[in-house]
Scaffold this motif. Structure first.
Motif, PDB file in Angstrom:
ATOM      1  N   GLN A 105     -93.463 -19.392  62.708  1.00  0.00           N
ATOM      2  CA  GLN A 105     -95.288 -19.112  62.393  1.00  0.00           C
ATOM      3  C   GLN A 105     -95.391 -18.466  61.238  1.00  0.00           C
ATOM      4  O   GLN A 105     -96.545 -18.499  60.627  1.00  0.00           O
ATOM      5  N   ARG A 138     -87.723 -15.225  70.081  1.00  0.00           N
ATOM      6  CA  ARG A 138     -88.683 -14.797  69.023  1.00  0.00           C
ATOM      7  C   ARG A 138     -88.629 -14.903  67.445  1.00  0.00           C
ATOM      8  O   ARG A 138     -90.105 -14.993  67.411  1.00  0.00           O
ATOM      9  N   GLU A 187     -89.555 -18.549  67.432  1.00  0.00           N
ATOM     10  CA  GLU A 187     -90.844 -18.346  66.582  1.00  0.00           C
ATOM     11  C   GLU A 187     -91.369 -18.088  65.962  1.00  0.00           C
ATOM     12  O   GLU A 187     -92.899 -17.927  64.947  1.00  0.00           O
TER      13      GLU A 187
END
Length: 186
Positions: free
Chosen positions: A173, A166, A169
């Motif tokens: 992003q 996570r 990620e």
């Protein structure tokens, strides 16, 4: 006006030295706090911007759940900032099980809690029978999921892998990622 009940031992933190913290919350959140130190009841009355005033009770609740005032005031930084609580007691069968569950969330020397903070970018506090989280929606969701995995008995290694995934990620992003003052190694 909203009423928030907080534990007796957190009243002093909410008021602060000479009422300093209370005045800072009142000024920043544009609210008036009426604190009853006998029973831990706090009346929160919005006196300025109603949108900022809505965050007042959340700030008081966060301090009541063990957050330092400076972390709780981060709720005002942005409309997207959230305060969430995971009930450890609800995931426990009895008192001993709750101690064990709490220990799993804290980790050896607090390492698991620290990793949740570092890899999610959220502020994480374990106090009483709850785990409190302050952060952006993605950060809060990441910590909540990791905590629930641990409470469901997942091995720490799997949870750490999930947090790393996570973290990458969120970085990919381009989400704002920052370390919090409380998360540095001593």
């Amino acid at each position: 006006m909203q009423h928030v009940k907080i534990p007796q031992d957190r009243i002093g933190v909410l008021i602060g030295e000479g009422g300093e913290t209370m005045r800072e919350i009142e000024a920043e959140a544009e609210v008036r706090l009426d604190i009853d130190s006998e029973n831990g009841s706090v009346a929160v009355d919005a006196v300025g911007d109603p949108v900022r005033g809505l965050k007042g009770p959340e700030i008081v609740r966060a301090i009541g759940r063990g957050f330092p005032p400076e972390d709780a005031l981060r709720l005002l930084e942005d409309d997207m900032m959230l305060f969430d609580v995971v009930d450890i007691d609800a995931a426990s069968r009895n008192k001993n099980d709750m101690k064990r569950q709490k220990g799993r969330l804290i980790g050896e020397s607090g390492r698991t809690r620290e990793l949740m903070e570092e890899l999610s970018g959220a502020s994480v506090v374990i106090y009483g029978s709850t785990l409190g989280i302050i952060g952006a929606p993605e950060q809060v969701d990441t910590v909540r999921t990791a905590a629930e995995m641990l409470l469901d008995g997942a091995p720490h290694g799997s949870v750490y892998s999930f947090l790393e995934e996570r973290h990458n990620e969120m970085k990919h992003q381009g989400l704002e990622y920052h370390r919090f003052p409380g998360s540095e190694e001593a």
